[in-house]
Design an enzyme around this catalytic site. Structure first.
Site, PDB file in Angstrom:
ATOM      1  N   CYS A 182       3.155   1.694   2.960  1.00  4.02           N
ATOM      2  CA  CYS A 182       4.391   0.897   2.892  1.00  4.02           C
ATOM      3  C   CYS A 182       5.474   1.693   2.156  1.00  4.02           C
ATOM      4  CB  CYS A 182       4.142  -0.420   2.160  1.00  4.02           C
ATOM      5  SG  CYS A 182       2.971  -1.531   2.973  1.00  4.02           S
ATOM      6  N   CYS A 212       0.837  -1.194   0.000  1.00  5.82           N
ATOM      7  CA  CYS A 212       0.000   0.000   0.000  1.00  5.82           C
ATOM      8  C   CYS A 212       0.876   1.250   0.000  1.00  5.82           C
ATOM      9  CB  CYS A 212      -0.943   0.011   1.205  1.00  5.82           C
ATOM     10  SG  CYS A 212      -0.091   0.129   2.786  1.00  5.82           S
ATOM     11  N   ASP A 215      10.101  17.174 -34.193  1.00  2.00           N
ATOM     12  CA  ASP A 215      10.921  15.992 -34.479  1.00  2.00           C
ATOM     13  C   ASP A 215      11.999  15.763 -33.425  1.00  2.00           C
ATOM     14  OD1 ASP A 215      12.780  17.916 -35.046  1.00  2.00           O
ATOM     15  OD2 ASP A 215      12.888  17.515 -37.188  1.00  2.00           O
ATOM     16  N   ASP A 235      13.907  21.200 -32.167  1.00  2.78           N
ATOM     17  CA  ASP A 235      12.732  21.811 -31.559  1.00  2.78           C
ATOM     18  C   ASP A 235      12.747  21.748 -30.037  1.00  2.78           C
ATOM     19  OD1 ASP A 235      11.417  22.400 -34.027  1.00  2.78           O
ATOM     20  OD2 ASP A 235      10.958  20.280 -34.217  1.00  2.78           O
ATOM     21  N   ASP A 254       5.319  21.326 -35.798  1.00  4.42           N
ATOM     22  CA  ASP A 254       6.413  21.756 -36.660  1.00  4.42           C
ATOM     23  C   ASP A 254       6.158  21.116 -38.029  1.00  4.42           C
ATOM     24  OD1 ASP A 254       8.944  22.773 -37.452  1.00  4.42           O
ATOM     25  OD2 ASP A 254       9.802  20.777 -37.133  1.00  4.42           O
TER      26      ASP A 254
END
Length: 708
Positions: free
Chosen positions: A16, A13, A602, A606, A418
């Site tokens: 923990c 959990c 790309d 950029d 772009d």
């Protein structure tokens, strides 16, 4: 500083994870990240703390470092029960007879004997306290009480009350042995179901890790240069090793082809099932599969330096992050156990003093409050959904670098693209060309163009030199690249040649629409036009985004006419062209001020714009995946999965909200129902386990849910 990555077992959990997190930070460690679903723990360590001491400390908290130094040296203590299923199967043997006796109409006289029930309960109680009791005490000592405190309190209360009645000779009035046994047994069952269902949220990531350890055919040469091939585990390979990969085999590590051709399935990395053709000097990614062909290659990256390892590392790091939506749930989880204990005490007092049901029945209701409450549900709500969302994304070639991106996607209203390399392939080809000087040979024109452009690294120049390559090239006395103009050369006779942009042809022509102008001794010989093909999937993606209500924008440094042509062909709503990198940043800041904006580029030039956007999405070669500045990377070399990334982000957030709603609603309803006596502790214990299963199942739906 050294980066340490451990796999820690036993976390169930959020509390923990919080216990381990606080322990490691208390030791002065930096960049501590803990993911309780995957069991991944990472931190930066300096020379002041020894790793074995940290392992022992984590063991002392009740957890186990599976890949630590102590585990490797075989010092792990052997346990009688390996998991919750084993504990449940042991306990149900003793609990089942008492549960049978609780069925209406069935009364086995021998099972009503308090000493028989005590004998049946003791083994269950010992196993239960060995797990729940130990965990509860350790969590209390660390100041972070977990769910096991509630289970242990409920079981101890029921067993202690029953034992007290047996010892004073009034067992029939205090008989809750079956309640103590049922709580422990059914919680073990619930925990096992929870573990199995949570495991399914990791299914997609486990498929990625399967390929990390395979057999490889290593090539070696003896003193006589005879070739020998022998099998080795991929984990033993080193950079520079020569390997043979046959038809149908996994690529063991990242490598480069020296000999042969093959069709390679890279679906494990990119999500694309169609095989990719590979030849000499091409790179192969570890984990991909040779579907056809045989090759020889040398290893270029191993271990944590491989593409697959980088992907797994980034996804695991993203899993450990907590998006803003989880912060409220974490705050409530931190105080949940003390609040529930207080409610349980109040339930006992109110029922005992203000009703006539007696202390025994009041105690049962108080115990039911303890065991039916579930802090784990709130802690599990976000991690379970994120694990499935990230896993499905990775399986389809979409890499989210942080969990925040998944949540931020819900509010994206605009997508900025772009042009070159994003909407287009980035691979130029000659579209048309013309010789302007009468009687000038076309072959000679091509020869001049090739001889000039072959010395340039510009993509346009490379497309010309690639298509018009000839062995009969011109020899230059001098050649140079003039920035912004193009290539300039002198031959042995002193003739000047230029292959450049319109800047080089100013005064020779008024037509500025062409890409390359070929000039000799200030005479324009002709021009060349190249085109960058639009990606085949771009039209469909833009259409889908427009239909989904996203505003699409083209933001490029290219010429206005070309940008408008691409935008018109694809159906993009707004065009901003001829922008410098600085102007691009200003435009993105403007768009962000209007509405949350995603930027798609790309990933090569950029980077600033991608970082400026609300969410940066990069198209990238997978080998560069760890170096991109974007928060999201599309690894299938195209835009195909852009709608999937946007949809997954949105629907992961929806799933998180659904999970949190269920977690809060469950506790708000279940605790009062238990307090008024409408649920027995045994039934409450089972429902508590099932509440987490509901969250896990709802999260797993993301694997198949339509998100686009």
């Amino acid at each position: 500083m050294e980066k340490v990555n451990w796999k820690v077992e036993g976390m169930s959990c959020t509390n923990c994870a919080l216990t381990i997190h606080k322990y490691l930070e208390g030791k002065g460690l930096q960049n501590v990240k803990v993911n309780f679903i995957g069991g991944d723990v990472s931190f930066d360590i300096n020379g002041n703390v020894a790793k074995p001491d940290l392992e022992k400390g984590i063991e002392g908290l009740g957890y186990h470092v599976a890949n630590g130094i102590l585990a490797q040296t075989g010092t792990k203590n052997k346990k009688l029960f390996k998991n919750h299923l084993h504990r449940f199967l042991f306990c149900i043997i003793f609990t089942a007879p008492m549960l049978i006796n609780m069925i209406p109409g069935i009364h086995i006289h021998a099972l009503m004997n308090p000493y028989v029930q005590l004998a049946l309960t003791v083994p269950v109680f010992i196993v239960g306290m060995d797990f729940f009791g130990r965990s509860a005490i350790k969590s209390l000592l660390k100041g972070i009480p977990n769910m096991n405190v509630l289970i242990a309190l409920g079981a101890v209360a029921a067993f202690g009350y029953s034992l007290y009645g047996t010892l004073i000779g009034h067992a029939e009035q205090y008989m809750f042995y079956e309640t103590a046994a049922a709580i422990i047994t059914l919680v073990f069952l619930g925990n096992w179901m929870e573990d199995k269902s949570v495991e399914t949220t990791q299914a997609a990531l486990r498929k990625l890790t399967v390929t990390q350890k395979v057999m490889a055919n290593m090539i070696a040469y003896d003193d006589q240069h005879n070739e020998h091939i022998f099998p080795v585990e991929s984990t033993s390979l080193k950079v520079g090793d020569l390997i043979l990969i046959k038809n149908g085999e996994h690529v063991p590590m990242d490598c480069k082809i020296l000999w042969g051709e093959a069709s390679v399935n890279e679906a494990i990395i990119t999500g694309e099932s169609a095989p990719v053709e590979k030849k000499m000097n091409d790179k192969l990614m570890g984990g991909s599969i040779l579907e056809d062909g045989t090759i020889k290659a040398y290893v270029t990256a191993v271990g944590e330096d491989t593409v697959m390892s980088n992907i797994l590392k980034l996804v695991k790091e993203a899993q450990t992050e907590k998006p803003p939506v989880q912060q409220l749930a974490d705050k409530i989880s931190a105080i949940f156990v003390p609040v529930v204990i207080s409610i349980s005490v109040v339930t006992l007092l109110i029922n005992y003093y203000f009703t006539d049901i007696g202390f025994g029945a009041s105690l049962l209701r108080a115990i039911a409050v303890l065991v039916i409450s579930c802090p784990c549900a709130m802690g599990l709500a976000t991690p379970a959904a994120i694990a499935v969302g990230l896993g499905r994304a990775a399986k389809n070639g979409v890499l989210f670098k942080n969990a925040r991106s998944l949540e931020v996607f819900k509010s994206i209203k605009q997508v900025v693209f772009d042009k070159t390399g994003t909407l287009t392939t980035g691979k130029f080809r000659i579209a048309k060309w013309r010789v302007l000087v009468p009687d000038f040979s076309e072959e000679e024109f091509k020869r001049i163009a090739y001889s000039l452009e072959r010395y340039s690294n510009h993509p346009v120049a490379q497309s010309v030199s690639k298509e018009w390559k000839t062995k009969n090239e011109m020899r230059w006395q001098k050649i140079e690249e003039v920035k912004g103009n193009g290539m300039k050369a002198l031959d042995k006779e002193g003739n000047e040649y230029i292959a450049g942009s319109f800047k080089a042809a100013v005064g020779l022509t008024e037509n500025h629409s062409h890409n390359v102008y070929i000039i000799r001794n200030n005479i324009l010989l002709g021009w060349i036009d190249v085109i960058d093909d639009i990606r085949p999937e771009a039209k469909q993606v833009i259409t889908l985004l427009n239909a989904s209500g996203f505003k699409t924008i083209l933001l490029s440094g290219d010429k206005k006419e070309k940008c408008e042509q691409v935008a018109k062909e694809l159906g993009i709503e707004e065009v901003v062209s001829e922008q410098t990198p600085e102007q691009k940043l200003e435009k993105l800041a403007y768009y962000n001020s209007i509405a949350p904006t995603a930027m798609v580029g790309d990933g090569i030039n950029d980077a600033p714009a991608l970082a400026k956007a609300t969410v940066g999405i990069s198209l990238s070669e997978a080998s560069q995946v760890a170096m991109q500045s974007a928060q999201v990377v599309l690894m299938n070399h195209g835009l195909k999965n852009l709608p999937l990334s946007l949809g997954l982000g949105k629907h992961t957030y929806i799933t998180i909200k659904q999970n949190l709603f269920w977690a809060f609603l469950y506790n708000v309803i279940a605790i009062p129902v238990a307090a008024v006596g409408l649920l027995s502790p045994a039934f409450g214990a089972l429902i508590m386990g099932l509440s987490d299963v509901v969250l896990a199942v709802n999260s797993v739906r993301l694997n198949w849910k339509k998100v686009v």
